[in-house]
Design a protein around this motif. Sequence first.
Motif, mmCIF file in Angstrom:
data_model
loop_
_atom_site.group_PDB
_atom_site.id
_atom_site.type_symbol
_atom_site.label_atom_id
_atom_site.label_comp_id
_atom_site.label_asym_id
_atom_site.label_seq_id
_atom_site.Cartn_x
_atom_site.Cartn_y
_atom_site.Cartn_z
ATOM 1 N N LEU A 166 0.840 -1.194 0.000
ATOM 2 C CA LEU A 166 0.000 0.000 0.000
ATOM 3 C C LEU A 166 0.881 1.251 0.000
ATOM 4 N N LYS A 167 0.377 2.300 -0.609
ATOM 5 C CA LYS A 167 1.037 3.591 -0.548
ATOM 6 C C LYS A 167 0.726 4.230 0.800
ATOM 7 N N MET A 168 1.691 4.906 1.385
ATOM 8 C CA MET A 168 1.441 5.576 2.652
ATOM 9 C C MET A 168 0.539 6.789 2.423
ATOM 10 N N SER A 169 -0.660 6.725 2.974
ATOM 11 C CA SER A 169 -1.672 7.751 2.731
ATOM 12 C C SER A 169 -2.661 7.751 3.887
ATOM 13 N N SER A 170 -3.638 8.639 3.819
ATOM 14 C CA SER A 170 -4.685 8.660 4.849
ATOM 15 C C SER A 170 -5.511 7.382 4.814
ATOM 16 N N GLU A 171 -5.726 6.844 3.607
ATOM 17 C CA GLU A 171 -6.519 5.618 3.482
ATOM 18 C C GLU A 171 -5.783 4.430 4.105
ATOM 19 N N SER A 172 -4.499 4.297 3.837
ATOM 20 C CA SER A 172 -3.751 3.181 4.428
ATOM 21 C C SER A 172 -3.561 3.397 5.930
ATOM 22 N N THR A 173 -3.552 4.652 6.385
ATOM 23 C CA THR A 173 -3.514 4.931 7.825
ATOM 24 C C THR A 173 -4.732 4.324 8.506
ATOM 25 N N LEU A 174 -5.897 4.483 7.906
ATOM 26 C CA LEU A 174 -7.118 3.909 8.480
ATOM 27 C C LEU A 174 -7.051 2.386 8.497
ATOM 28 N N ASP A 175 -6.472 1.795 7.444
ATOM 29 C CA ASP A 175 -6.299 0.337 7.437
ATOM 30 C C ASP A 175 -5.400 -0.099 8.589
ATOM 31 N N TYR A 176 -4.298 0.611 8.764
ATOM 32 C CA TYR A 176 -3.357 0.284 9.833
ATOM 33 C C TYR A 176 -3.990 0.490 11.201
ATOM 34 N N LEU A 177 -4.775 1.543 11.342
ATOM 35 C CA LEU A 177 -5.459 1.824 12.597
ATOM 36 C C LEU A 177 -6.373 0.670 12.989
ATOM 37 N N SER A 178 -7.020 0.077 12.002
ATOM 38 C CA SER A 178 -7.957 -1.022 12.263
ATOM 39 C C SER A 178 -7.251 -2.359 12.453
ATOM 40 N N LEU A 179 -6.233 -2.619 11.636
ATOM 41 C CA LEU A 179 -5.624 -3.945 11.598
ATOM 42 C C LEU A 179 -4.412 -4.093 12.505
ATOM 43 N N ASP A 287 -0.817 -2.481 20.376
ATOM 44 C CA ASP A 287 -1.208 -2.629 18.974
ATOM 45 C C ASP A 287 -2.671 -2.219 18.816
ATOM 46 N N THR A 288 -2.948 -1.402 17.808
ATOM 47 C CA THR A 288 -4.326 -0.943 17.610
ATOM 48 C C THR A 288 -5.223 -2.042 17.038
ATOM 49 N N GLY A 289 -4.653 -3.006 16.330
ATOM 50 C CA GLY A 289 -5.454 -4.139 15.865
ATOM 51 C C GLY A 289 -5.953 -4.962 17.038
ATOM 52 N N LEU A 290 -5.104 -5.126 18.043
ATOM 53 C CA LEU A 290 -5.492 -5.835 19.259
ATOM 54 C C LEU A 290 -6.623 -5.093 19.964
ATOM 55 N N VAL A 291 -6.581 -3.763 19.936
ATOM 56 C CA VAL A 291 -7.650 -2.951 20.521
ATOM 57 C C VAL A 291 -8.937 -3.131 19.733
ATOM 58 N N THR A 292 -8.854 -3.049 18.419
ATOM 59 C CA THR A 292 -10.036 -3.207 17.560
ATOM 60 C C THR A 292 -10.737 -4.535 17.830
ATOM 61 N N ALA A 293 -9.947 -5.592 17.979
ATOM 62 C CA ALA A 293 -10.518 -6.936 18.115
ATOM 63 C C ALA A 293 -11.079 -7.205 19.501
ATOM 64 N N ASN A 294 -10.560 -6.563 20.530
ATOM 65 C CA ASN A 294 -10.909 -6.955 21.901
ATOM 66 C C ASN A 294 -11.605 -5.876 22.733
ATOM 67 N N SER A 295 -11.772 -4.678 22.166
ATOM 68 C CA SER A 295 -12.425 -3.608 22.912
ATOM 69 C C SER A 295 -13.916 -3.872 23.073
#
Length: 401
Positions: A166-179, A287-295
């Motif tokens: 992925l290109k580093m962008s706002s869209e990939s930032t959101l992917d990283y934030l989630s995953l 890790d924010t993915g761990l937060v997404t999955a377990n919050s």
Amino acid sequence: MISKDLLREVANNQKSDLQRNASVLERSEIKDLPLLRSHALIISGIRRCGKSTLLVQLLKESFPEAFYLNFEDPRLYGFEVVDFQKIDKIIEEYEVKDIFFDEVQVVEGWERYVRQKLDQGDFQMVITGSNASLLSRELGTKLTGRHVTRELFPFSFAQFCAFSELKMSSESTLDYLSLGGFPEYLKSRKQELLHQFLDDLLLRDIAVRYGVRDIKSLQNLAVYLISNVAKSVSGNNLRKTLEIKATSTIMEYFSYLEESWLFFFVPKFSYSQRKQLINAKKVYAIDTGLVTANSRSFSEDLGRRFENMVFLHFRRLYPEIYYFTEKGECDLVVFDRNGLVELVQVCYELNPDNLKRELNGLWEAMKYFDKKEAILVTLSQEDEFEKDGYRIKVVPFHSLA
């Protein structure tokens, strides 16, 4: 005690399994590892963040004949300090000078053996583990300065983008934030892995290691913290919220959770060590993915998860971070050994309702520290503000990478 034949068999099996099963996702951190035969290299980080991959890279590129042993193998239960003498005999048979130990902290007194090999000279000692005690000042005393340390985290944003193409962008930032950045999860995208990972870490790295009997309270505390990242927490308040009998128990759990790399507890900045200890701390997860999955939070809480992600970016680079609060608040006060490096405010999206609050907290911190420039990190916005000789630069997260 363990027999020499069993030790030899376990070591051979483990090394074969490691080379066969480890991920092929290369870790860029290998380029910066300080490999000195006069010092032990100690790499510590949370489970499944990529330490095995890093070891395989080291073995393939530089130490193909190294002796490798993971001390958490059930076949090694009962290993004692005296059994290191048998390891000495095995490495003499193999005629190797490179020794890799994983999770060696489970063996009490292991530091004496490592120091012995360093004193003998010409031995390369590489030690990895999932307990932050491997980076402690106490360890520096036991090895009398004969070690260098490195922390390993799950994938950074740049590594995530490289892996995901992925290109580093706002869209990939959101992917990283989630995953997030756990390599194994990024390959499968199955949240069950992150559920099981949290359970395993609480049971294996904490409950078993520290003898925690009230596992349910430990689990409730961990989930509460995951659901409240980037918020201030205190032992006394959580004791009431979670109905745990003693504040001291909460504080013990905090230390266990931090030792296992699951959470970071960031103190309020103060020149008084006592005030740092008694004030509430802000909690961030590994890790924010761990937060997404377990919050358990019913809202997406993008703002707080975004702040957690920005914290992790700076924590990878600098081990000493505080928050600052007087009339307003500055999210991150970042230090290195030479002093203040950066003042960072985090806001997912600036708007007319929050602009004054976010800027005022940062202006206040800049005047307090007499720091002429600071940054405000957003998802996608760029801007610049000046006031009384101070300048705030608004930057999108992806520009930091």
